[in-house]
Design a protein around this motif. Structure first.
Motif, PDB file in Angstrom:
ATOM      1  N   VAL A 236       0.824  -1.209   0.000  1.00  0.00           N
ATOM      2  CA  VAL A 236       0.000   0.000   0.000  1.00  0.00           C
ATOM      3  C   VAL A 236       0.859   1.260   0.000  1.00  0.00           C
ATOM      4  O   VAL A 236       0.507   2.275  -0.607  1.00  0.00           O
ATOM      5  CB  VAL A 236      -0.957  -0.027   1.216  1.00  0.00           C
ATOM      6  N   ASP A 237       1.972   1.220   0.728  1.00  0.00           N
ATOM      7  CA  ASP A 237       2.953   2.313   0.730  1.00  0.00           C
ATOM      8  C   ASP A 237       2.304   3.669   1.046  1.00  0.00           C
ATOM      9  O   ASP A 237       2.582   4.676   0.384  1.00  0.00           O
ATOM     10  CB  ASP A 237       3.676   2.368  -0.622  1.00  0.00           C
ATOM     11  N   GLY A 238       1.418   3.667   2.031  1.00  0.00           N
ATOM     12  CA  GLY A 238       0.845   4.926   2.477  1.00  0.00           C
ATOM     13  C   GLY A 238      -0.298   5.457   1.651  1.00  0.00           C
ATOM     14  O   GLY A 238      -0.849   6.524   1.965  1.00  0.00           O
ATOM     15  N   ARG A 239      -0.711   4.754   0.605  1.00  0.00           N
ATOM     16  CA  ARG A 239      -1.778   5.265  -0.261  1.00  0.00           C
ATOM     17  C   ARG A 239      -3.160   5.140   0.368  1.00  0.00           C
ATOM     18  O   ARG A 239      -4.071   5.890   0.011  1.00  0.00           O
ATOM     19  CB  ARG A 239      -1.752   4.521  -1.605  1.00  0.00           C
ATOM     20  N   LEU A 240      -3.327   4.169   1.278  1.00  0.00           N
ATOM     21  CA  LEU A 240      -4.599   3.944   1.937  1.00  0.00           C
ATOM     22  C   LEU A 240      -4.372   3.739   3.427  1.00  0.00           C
ATOM     23  O   LEU A 240      -3.269   3.368   3.840  1.00  0.00           O
ATOM     24  CB  LEU A 240      -5.300   2.691   1.371  1.00  0.00           C
ATOM     25  N   VAL A 241      -5.409   3.953   4.204  1.00  0.00           N
ATOM     26  CA  VAL A 241      -5.364   3.636   5.627  1.00  0.00           C
ATOM     27  C   VAL A 241      -5.552   2.129   5.778  1.00  0.00           C
ATOM     28  O   VAL A 241      -6.418   1.530   5.132  1.00  0.00           O
ATOM     29  CB  VAL A 241      -6.465   4.395   6.393  1.00  0.00           C
ATOM     30  N   LEU A 242      -4.748   1.515   6.635  1.00  0.00           N
ATOM     31  CA  LEU A 242      -4.821   0.074   6.843  1.00  0.00           C
ATOM     32  C   LEU A 242      -5.256  -0.237   8.272  1.00  0.00           C
ATOM     33  O   LEU A 242      -4.706   0.294   9.238  1.00  0.00           O
ATOM     34  CB  LEU A 242      -3.473  -0.584   6.570  1.00  0.00           C
ATOM     35  N   GLU A 243      -6.243  -1.118   8.374  1.00  0.00           N
ATOM     36  CA  GLU A 243      -6.755  -1.563   9.664  1.00  0.00           C
ATOM     37  C   GLU A 243      -6.600  -3.075   9.762  1.00  0.00           C
ATOM     38  O   GLU A 243      -7.080  -3.809   8.891  1.00  0.00           O
ATOM     39  CB  GLU A 243      -8.225  -1.179   9.800  1.00  0.00           C
ATOM     40  N   ALA A 244      -5.915  -3.536  10.785  1.00  0.00           N
ATOM     41  CA  ALA A 244      -5.769  -4.971  11.032  1.00  0.00           C
ATOM     42  C   ALA A 244      -6.847  -5.429  12.003  1.00  0.00           C
ATOM     43  O   ALA A 244      -7.169  -4.732  12.964  1.00  0.00           O
ATOM     44  CB  ALA A 244      -4.390  -5.276  11.594  1.00  0.00           C
ATOM     45  N   SER A 245      -7.404  -6.620  11.745  1.00  0.00           N
ATOM     46  CA  SER A 245      -8.481  -7.122  12.592  1.00  0.00           C
ATOM     47  C   SER A 245      -8.449  -8.638  12.612  1.00  0.00           C
ATOM     48  O   SER A 245      -7.916  -9.271  11.707  1.00  0.00           O
ATOM     49  CB  SER A 245      -9.832  -6.638  12.052  1.00  0.00           C
TER      50      SER A 245
END
Length: 282
Positions: A236-245
């Motif tokens: 993703v390299d900062g292009r999107l917000v990432l949420e781990a679940s």
């Protein structure tokens, strides 16, 4: 960080309903039988465990609804860290009134302080990273507002409150829509510019499809291994917000935070938090 109290208009009905449930049609018959009329007392709500306090606003309302003449003083406001033995609140006035409100006040305070305390434990494991711990919609029916506020008191981050807040495309939505690409295209076509779009993926291949399709603001990385979470962050390299679940146990949080994800959502904060032991002593 301090958080403003919730509007009383929204939470007073929760406390009122709990008091109606507890007092029933006859009121506190025990206190009416054994406590002399007019007897006044001072009581202390004390922490019997170390933790983080939440629910003081609701406890105050409980005492006031039972008897507006009670004097309630909060010594450890919501969001405060306490150690066993600390006095969190004192209540002065009619002894029977104090006892009639005691259980409802303690139920709210113990439950919400338990959530805040567990959240603080998870958040502490993310120190030194940019990851924030957040909750889910796995809350007690009817108590979501105050349980999510307790997460904030414990140092957690806000997530969507309900289904109307944001678009979160999960695996069943993807299946019903015919795939990731059609689901994202339909969401983007119907979303306003004020509403964010999040989509859940289980594999790196699905993440690649999201990136190729476009349209998402946030990606939920569900039940991924720690190496795959790290690989997703690189992709993703900062292009999107990432949420781990998924499978976010306390002992795993530090390694997940170290992968570089932005948020870690933990359902256990609200569905499995143990009650913080608080007691009322005359």
């Amino acid at each position: 960080m301090t958080h403003p109290p919730l509007p009383e208009l929204l939470i007073e009905p929760l406390v009122r309903a709990a008091l109606i449930e507890d007092l029933g049609p006859s009121g506190d018959v025990t206190s009416a039988c054994v406590i002399p009329a007019g007897l006044r007392y001072s009581a202390a709500l004390n922490a019997r465990q170390d933790g983080v306090i939440s629910g003081m606003q609701l406890a105050q309302i409980a005492f006031r609804l039972v008897d507006p003449s009670l004097t309630v003083t909060v010594h450890r406001p919501d969001g405060s860290a306490v150690v066993a033995g600390d006095t969190v609140m004192t209540i002065e006035g009619a002894a029977a009134s104090i006892l009639s409100a005691e259980r409802v006040a303690l139920n709210f305070a113990g439950r919400l302080s338990g959530i805040a305390t567990l959240t603080a434990a998870f958040a502490a494991r993310t120190a030194g990273t940019s990851a924030r711990v957040t909750c889910t919609r796995k809350t007690t029916p009817g108590l979501r507002l105050v349980e999510k506020q307790a997460v904030l008191h414990g140092g957690g981050a806000a997530h969507r409150f309900g289904l109307s807040d944001a678009i979160l495309i999960k695996d069943n939505h993807v299946a019903a829509a015919g795939g990731i690409a059609p689901a994202l295209r339909a969401a983007r076509a119907n979303a306003s510019h004020m509403r964010r779009i999040e989509i859940e993926v289980d594999t790196l291949a699905q993440l690649d499809e999201v990136l190729a399709t476009g349209g998402a603001d946030v990606v939920l990385l569900d039940n991924m291994s720690t190496p795959n979470l790290a690989a997703a962050v690189l992709r993703v390299d900062g292009r999107l917000v990432l949420e781990a679940s998924g499978t976010m146990r306390l002992e795993r949080i530090a390694e997940v935070a170290a992968t570089g994800v932005d948020f870690i959502s933990v359902g256990a904060l609200t569905h499995s938090a143990p009650v913080l032991d608080l007691g009322l002593d005359f």
